[in-house]
Enzyme design. Structure first.
Site, PDB file in Angstrom:
ATOM      1  N   ARG A 101      -5.135  -1.187 -10.237  1.00 16.15           N
ATOM      2  CA  ARG A 101      -6.302  -1.574  -9.448  1.00 16.15           C
ATOM      3  C   ARG A 101      -6.813  -0.398  -8.602  1.00 16.15           C
ATOM      4  O   ARG A 101      -7.849   0.182  -8.899  1.00 16.15           O
ATOM      5  CB  ARG A 101      -5.939  -2.787  -8.554  1.00 16.15           C
ATOM      6  N   ASP A 102      -6.055   0.027  -7.593  1.00 19.62           N
ATOM      7  CA  ASP A 102      -6.537   1.082  -6.691  1.00 19.62           C
ATOM      8  C   ASP A 102      -6.676   2.396  -7.451  1.00 19.62           C
ATOM      9  O   ASP A 102      -7.575   3.195  -7.174  1.00 19.62           O
ATOM     10  CB  ASP A 102      -5.541   1.255  -5.527  1.00 19.62           C
TER      11      ASP A 102
ATOM     12  N   HIS B 132      -2.241   6.728   1.637  1.00 18.39           N
ATOM     13  CA  HIS B 132      -2.827   7.646   0.657  1.00 18.39           C
ATOM     14  C   HIS B 132      -2.301   9.052   0.983  1.00 18.39           C
ATOM     15  O   HIS B 132      -2.029   9.366   2.138  1.00 18.39           O
ATOM     16  CB  HIS B 132      -4.355   7.587   0.705  1.00 18.39           C
TER      17      HIS B 132
ATOM     18  N   CYS C 144      -9.878  10.097  -3.820  1.00 16.68           N
ATOM     19  CA  CYS C 144     -10.442   9.699  -2.538  1.00 16.68           C
ATOM     20  C   CYS C 144     -11.871  10.206  -2.520  1.00 16.68           C
ATOM     21  O   CYS C 144     -12.109  11.415  -2.559  1.00 16.68           O
ATOM     22  CB  CYS C 144      -9.648  10.311  -1.389  1.00 16.68           C
TER      23      CYS C 144
ATOM     24  N   HIS D  99       0.297   1.083   3.237  1.00 15.37           N
ATOM     25  CA  HIS D  99      -0.478   1.518   2.065  1.00 15.37           C
ATOM     26  C   HIS D  99      -0.989   2.919   2.389  1.00 15.37           C
ATOM     27  O   HIS D  99      -2.063   3.087   2.975  1.00 15.37           O
ATOM     28  CB  HIS D  99      -1.626   0.515   1.854  1.00 15.37           C
TER      29      HIS D  99
ATOM     30  N   ASN E  75      -3.770   7.971  -3.854  1.00 19.83           N
ATOM     31  CA  ASN E  75      -2.665   7.137  -3.389  1.00 19.83           C
ATOM     32  C   ASN E  75      -1.332   7.880  -3.434  1.00 19.83           C
ATOM     33  O   ASN E  75      -1.147   8.802  -4.222  1.00 19.83           O
ATOM     34  CB  ASN E  75      -2.522   5.906  -4.299  1.00 19.83           C
TER      35      ASN E  75
END
Ligand code: HMG
Ligand code: MG
Length: 311
Positions: free
Chosen positions: A17-18, A212, A243, A210, A252
């Site tokens: 997903r991310d 990054h 990003c 979470h 991430n």
């Protein structure tokens, strides 16, 4: 502090997903499904498989319904979950039998507006029926709070803002709050301050990090979390996920970097690092370029050395 580390940690995989949401090219549905299966085979306990957002906003995941349909018959041990921004997204998730979903909003007003086209106040109203319907059908809801360590539009975000959003999401019924360093600007001292404030109100079992890795501090920030009792950490296979505010920088925290560090420290995850490397190599094939994860490079090189010495 290091004597108070947890024995076991949950790694929450966000790569499909991310990671994939930022891919410029469209990865075919069957390859996305292969990736999710490889992650499950590697022992990841929770995998975010896609995102039921507006496909016009995130074209890379426009096939969310097909990905979820292909995995609908999957039964444990991993829990599969997906992002849902509103009731429309929830309808789509429930159509495919998802047992867990994740909502997301931002600690800052400007990032929230740009990411989900609503004020924070409007967002709580949009989330209320999502939480109510999930509670009625026994679907667990996780909630992300983005830009906690800094906002690309507003700069530093006050702890009071983070606490207010966290409080509201817990009241709505989130089983866990994942605090996001969306643009990867955090440092360990700041992480300690943020967690001090949040853990003053929220039990540590309900908090995830979470991070990054845009500026290389994700593991250092996780270590602070570990010392403070956090036991769920989000990560993305190979560091997949750019990003948009730091072109060319890694995104991430790479799952192998996290798992490699945890295992080295004697902390269990249930993840098979060797299989994780296989899954990351599959992603490299799918996206057609090397991934940024550092442990991945080292583990692949170690494999090659072993192979050569056994020839
Ligand atoms: P909107 O345009 O304000 O929505 O978008 P709307 O309610 O006005 O509806 C407009 C159109 O969108 C309608 O279609 C709706 O049906 C459709 P039309 O009538 O024009 O044909 N629509 C949908 N279609 C499919 N699925 C849906 C859906 N909802 C509406 N769920 C919305 C509002 C929230 C939908 C939009 O802003 C959006 O999709 N945003 C997604 C942004 C996003 O995915 N960002 C990345 C994820 S967050 C992140 O990565 C951070 C995180 O990793 C943590 C961290 O790092 O901090 C989680
Ligand atoms: Mg993220």
């Amino acid at each position: 502090m290091l004597d108070r580390l947890p024995q076991r940690v949950q790694v929450y995989e966000v790569g499909p997903r991310d990671g994939l949401q930022n891919e410029p090219g469209f990865i075919p549905t069957e390859d996305k499904v292969r990736l999710v299966r490889a992650l499950i085979d590697a022992g990841l306990p929770r995998v975010e498989i896609t995102s039921f957002v507006n496909p016009r906003w995130i074209p890379a995941l426009a096939d969310a319904d097909h990905v979820a349909a292909a995995l609908e018959a999957y039964e444990g041990p991993a829990i599969l979950t997906a992002l849902v921004p509103n009731e429309r997204g929830l309808d789509r998730a429930l159509d495919h039998g998802m047992r867990e979903v994740a909502v997301f909003m931002s600690a800052s007003e400007s990032h929230n507006q740009r990411n989900i086209n609503k004020t924070r106040a409007e967002t709580y109203d949009a989330f209320a029926p999502v939480f109510a319907r999930c509670a009625a059908v026994g679907v667990a809801v996780r909630a992300y709070v983005s830009v906690v360590w800094g906002c690309p539009y507003e700069g530093e975000v006050a702890a009071a803002e983070v606490l207010e959003v966290t409080r509201r999401l817990i009241e709505l019924g989130a089983y866990q709050i994942s605090l996001g360093d969306t643009i990867g600007v955090g440092n360990p001292a700041q992480t300690r301050r943020i967690l001090d404030a949040v853990l003053n109100e929220v039990p540590v079992e309900r908090v995830a990090l979470h991070m990054h890795d845009t500026r290389g501090a994700a593991l250092a920030n996780c270590l602070v979390g570990l010392e403070m009792g956090v036991t769920t950490f989000d990560a993305s296979l190979g560091g997949l996920g750019g990003c948009p505010y730091a072109p060319g920088a890694s995104g991430n925290l790479a799952t192998e970097d996290l798992v490699n560090m945890l295992h080295g420290m004697g902390i269990e995850t249930g993840v098979d690092l060797d299989r994780l490397v296989d899954a990351a190599l599959l992603v490299e094939q799918l996206v057609g370029r090397p991934l940024t994860g550092r442990a991945l490079k080292a583990l692949v090189a170690a494999r090659q050395t072993r192979r050569r010495s056994s020839e």
